[in-house]
Design a protein around this motif. Structure first.
Motif, mmCIF file in Angstrom:
data_model
loop_
_atom_site.group_PDB
_atom_site.id
_atom_site.type_symbol
_atom_site.label_atom_id
_atom_site.label_comp_id
_atom_site.label_asym_id
_atom_site.label_seq_id
_atom_site.Cartn_x
_atom_site.Cartn_y
_atom_site.Cartn_z
ATOM 1 N N ILE A 195 4.732 4.168 -4.039
ATOM 2 C CA ILE A 195 4.013 4.148 -2.763
ATOM 3 C C ILE A 195 2.592 4.661 -2.946
ATOM 4 O O ILE A 195 1.621 4.092 -2.417
ATOM 5 N N THR A 196 2.458 5.733 -3.723
ATOM 6 C CA THR A 196 1.126 6.291 -3.971
ATOM 7 C C THR A 196 0.230 5.279 -4.686
ATOM 8 O O THR A 196 -0.967 5.124 -4.376
ATOM 9 N N GLY A 197 0.827 4.570 -5.673
ATOM 10 C CA GLY A 197 0.049 3.555 -6.389
ATOM 11 C C GLY A 197 -0.386 2.430 -5.468
ATOM 12 O O GLY A 197 -1.541 1.950 -5.530
ATOM 13 N N ALA A 198 0.512 1.983 -4.581
ATOM 14 C CA ALA A 198 0.171 0.900 -3.651
ATOM 15 C C ALA A 198 -0.919 1.336 -2.693
ATOM 16 O O ALA A 198 -1.856 0.583 -2.397
ATOM 17 N N LEU A 199 -0.816 2.563 -2.176
ATOM 18 C CA LEU A 199 -1.841 3.060 -1.270
ATOM 19 C C LEU A 199 -3.192 3.179 -1.974
ATOM 20 O O LEU A 199 -4.251 2.938 -1.382
ATOM 21 N N GLY A 200 -3.108 3.531 -3.262
ATOM 22 C CA GLY A 200 -4.361 3.627 -4.007
ATOM 23 C C GLY A 200 -5.047 2.260 -4.119
ATOM 24 O O GLY A 200 -6.280 2.158 -4.016
ATOM 25 N N LEU A 201 -4.244 1.198 -4.336
ATOM 26 C CA LEU A 201 -4.814 -0.140 -4.400
ATOM 27 C C LEU A 201 -5.414 -0.534 -3.065
ATOM 28 O O LEU A 201 -6.503 -1.149 -2.999
ATOM 29 N N LEU A 202 -4.718 -0.221 -1.988
ATOM 30 C CA LEU A 202 -5.230 -0.572 -0.661
ATOM 31 C C LEU A 202 -6.533 0.161 -0.371
ATOM 32 O O LEU A 202 -7.499 -0.418 0.163
ATOM 33 N N LEU A 203 -6.552 1.438 -0.730
ATOM 34 C CA LEU A 203 -7.787 2.210 -0.514
ATOM 35 C C LEU A 203 -8.927 1.685 -1.391
ATOM 36 O O LEU A 203 -10.089 1.822 -1.071
ATOM 37 N N GLY A 204 -8.547 1.089 -2.526
ATOM 38 C CA GLY A 204 -9.562 0.527 -3.425
ATOM 39 C C GLY A 204 -10.106 -0.825 -2.945
ATOM 40 O O GLY A 204 -10.991 -1.392 -3.601
ATOM 41 N N GLY A 205 -9.550 -1.382 -1.863
ATOM 42 C CA GLY A 205 -10.099 -2.618 -1.292
ATOM 43 C C GLY A 205 -9.422 -3.876 -1.758
ATOM 44 O O GLY A 205 -9.913 -4.981 -1.511
ATOM 45 N N VAL A 206 -8.289 -3.759 -2.475
ATOM 46 C CA VAL A 206 -7.644 -4.964 -2.968
ATOM 47 C C VAL A 206 -7.176 -5.871 -1.840
ATOM 48 O O VAL A 206 -7.068 -7.095 -2.001
ATOM 49 N N ALA A 207 -6.927 -5.325 -0.691
ATOM 50 C CA ALA A 207 -6.501 -6.136 0.454
ATOM 51 C C ALA A 207 -7.608 -6.317 1.476
ATOM 52 O O ALA A 207 -7.365 -6.755 2.605
ATOM 53 N N GLY A 208 -8.819 -6.016 1.095
ATOM 54 C CA GLY A 208 -9.933 -6.141 2.029
ATOM 55 C C GLY A 208 -9.988 -4.968 2.981
ATOM 56 O O GLY A 208 -9.378 -3.909 2.745
ATOM 57 N N ASP A 209 -10.766 -5.180 4.051
ATOM 58 C CA ASP A 209 -10.883 -4.104 5.021
ATOM 59 C C ASP A 209 -9.566 -3.944 5.796
ATOM 60 O O ASP A 209 -8.923 -4.924 6.183
ATOM 61 N N LEU A 210 -9.199 -2.709 5.979
ATOM 62 C CA LEU A 210 -7.967 -2.381 6.693
ATOM 63 C C LEU A 210 -8.275 -1.890 8.091
ATOM 64 O O LEU A 210 -9.269 -1.172 8.293
ATOM 65 N N PRO A 211 -7.457 -2.300 9.109
ATOM 66 C CA PRO A 211 -7.673 -1.797 10.438
ATOM 67 C C PRO A 211 -7.359 -0.297 10.469
ATOM 68 O O PRO A 211 -6.590 0.203 9.667
#
Length: 211
Positions: A195-211
């Motif tokens: 989970i921590t690794g996935a959140l790190g990717l999301l925070l890194g912008g891999v999924a674009g801007d997050l709401p």
């Protein structure tokens, strides 16, 4: 017949409960001298001591912990029934031996003498303090124990009373607790790492801007 055996003292209990010690001696002219000594208090003290000894013996026979009495050199003087059960050996086998034979080689630092390990060295262990040892039964099997030593003076001699408690069950429960905590920690850590690794990717912008 008892009076004829004049060299033998006779203890006689009177109807009122008192005790007399009767000692008779023949004289050179053939007559007899008789002594009557009131020994009631001596008898009462002996009975009191016998009752106390019996009480102490009953306590030693029924306690769960092993109780071993040793002299200043570590020689075993008494070995109660709990000690016989704990070490799987009779008191006759243990009496006269040095108490260190009840310990394993893991206690090599204490092989200079059980008493010296308490009283000797730069940092002697206070009398009554509890220490852990690895003990061994007559069949060679090992088990953990807690040992505390008390001191008593018998006449001009100093003796020591070792109280030994088998802590195998407690150590077993402690091991189960550690294993449980380790297992739970592992089971939680594995998914949390993902989970921590996935959140790190999301925070890194891999999924674009997050709401």
């Amino acid at each position: 017949e008892r009076h004829r055996r004049s060299e033998i003292a006779i203890d006689q209990r009177l109807a009122d409960g008192r005790w007399l010690r009767i000692a008779e001696r023949k004289t050179a002219d053939g007559s007899r001298i008789g002594l009557r000594i009131d020994i009631t208090r001596i008898k009462q003290n002996a009975e009191d001591l016998a009752e106390r000894a019996e009480s102490i013996r009953a306590i030693l026979d029924t306690v769960v912990d092993a109780i071993v009495t040793i002299d200043s050199s570590g020689t075993i003087l008494s070995f109660n029934p709990a000690a016989e059960r704990m070490f799987a050996m009779s008191g006759d086998v243990a009496l006269g031996k040095n108490a260190d034979f009840l310990l394993t080689d893991r206690n090599a630092s204490h092989q200079g003498g059980l008493i010296s390990s308490y009283l000797g060295g730069d940092a002697p262990t206070p009398i009554g303090a509890v220490r852990e040892f690895t003990a061994k039964r007559s069949d060679g099997s090992e088990f953990p124990v807690e040992l505390s030593v008390g001191q008593m003076d018998v006449g001009e001699e100093t003796r020591y009373v070792g109280i030994i408690r088998d802590i195998s069950e407690r150590k077993h429960l402690e091991r189960i607790k550690r294993e449980f905590v380790s297992t739970v920690s592992h089971e939680l850590k594995t998914p949390l790492t993902s989970i921590t690794g996935a959140l790190g990717l999301l925070l890194g912008g891999v999924a674009g801007d997050l709401p």
